[in-house]
Design an enzyme around this catalytic site. Sequence first.
Site, PDB file in Angstrom:
ATOM      1  N   SER A  50     -56.677  24.320 -47.492  1.00 55.03           N
ATOM      2  CA  SER A  50     -57.948  23.953 -48.219  1.00 55.03           C
ATOM      3  C   SER A  50     -59.354  24.139 -47.492  1.00 55.03           C
ATOM      4  O   SER A  50     -60.272  23.638 -48.015  1.00 55.03           O
ATOM      5  CB  SER A  50     -57.542  22.193 -48.803  1.00 55.03           C
ATOM      6  OG  SER A  50     -56.933  22.234 -49.498  1.00 55.03           O
ATOM      7  N   LYS A  53     -62.399  25.844 -48.841  1.00 53.82           N
ATOM      8  CA  LYS A  53     -63.096  24.993 -49.983  1.00 53.82           C
ATOM      9  C   LYS A  53     -64.219  24.894 -49.315  1.00 53.82           C
ATOM     10  O   LYS A  53     -65.348  24.727 -50.086  1.00 53.82           O
ATOM     11  CB  LYS A  53     -62.386  23.899 -50.533  1.00 53.82           C
ATOM     12  CG  LYS A  53     -61.237  23.942 -51.454  1.00 53.82           C
ATOM     13  CD  LYS A  53     -60.687  22.718 -51.769  1.00 53.82           C
ATOM     14  CE  LYS A  53     -59.336  23.113 -52.593  1.00 53.82           C
ATOM     15  NZ  LYS A  53     -58.456  22.087 -52.524  1.00 53.82           N
ATOM     16  N   SER A 111     -60.207  16.890 -52.398  1.00 54.41           N
ATOM     17  CA  SER A 111     -59.893  18.204 -52.195  1.00 54.41           C
ATOM     18  C   SER A 111     -59.099  18.836 -53.628  1.00 54.41           C
ATOM     19  O   SER A 111     -58.071  19.531 -53.676  1.00 54.41           O
ATOM     20  CB  SER A 111     -58.765  18.345 -51.236  1.00 54.41           C
ATOM     21  OG  SER A 111     -58.433  19.822 -50.741  1.00 54.41           O
TER      22      SER A 111
END
Length: 193
Positions: A50, A53, A111
């Site tokens: 993640s 991102k 997230s």
Amino acid sequence: PGGGQLDGQRQTVQALADIATTAKHGLLMDAQSGQVLWQKDAETPMPPASMSKLMTLELLFQRLKDGRVKLNDTFPVSERAWRERAGSECFVNIGDRMTVESLIQCIIIVSGNDSTIVVAEALGGTVDGFVTMMNARAKELGLKQSHFVNPDVLDVPAGQMMSALDLAKLARHIIYTYPDLYHYFGEKDFVWS
């Protein structure tokens, strides 16, 4: 003059060189100067999960800063974004229109994979178009060990990679380039639906 300061810096660097960790990759960077103080295999690309991102946020923050996008603008939720039901999500619904601010909060705090797709489609026209933007921006920022194949990190085929050094550079860039948006990283709670 200044020899004492230089000696102190050498001692600090030597002390940092003695850090022992079982982590495969690590990096300690002076935030103000960008100087790497300690590293362990920091230039080897690895799957960033993640942390990818951050590049999605960088592209969105860039557009906020230059005025192409405003926090109260809304982006539509497509069926593809709605179908992102694995992993972390904000539970967006087809046809919802989410404010840019809510999308930022969904991506940072929750997230949200679904929210990442909403941003990708809004900025890139398609997810593939956005991935092209991610890779072009990584090059502009000098992230030499980064390659993106997907903005939401779900079902990512081989090839989505970033090094610890690139992650540190990107984080530092975001902090110093968009200080007015940094507060979102300190928020702990957000509920969309």
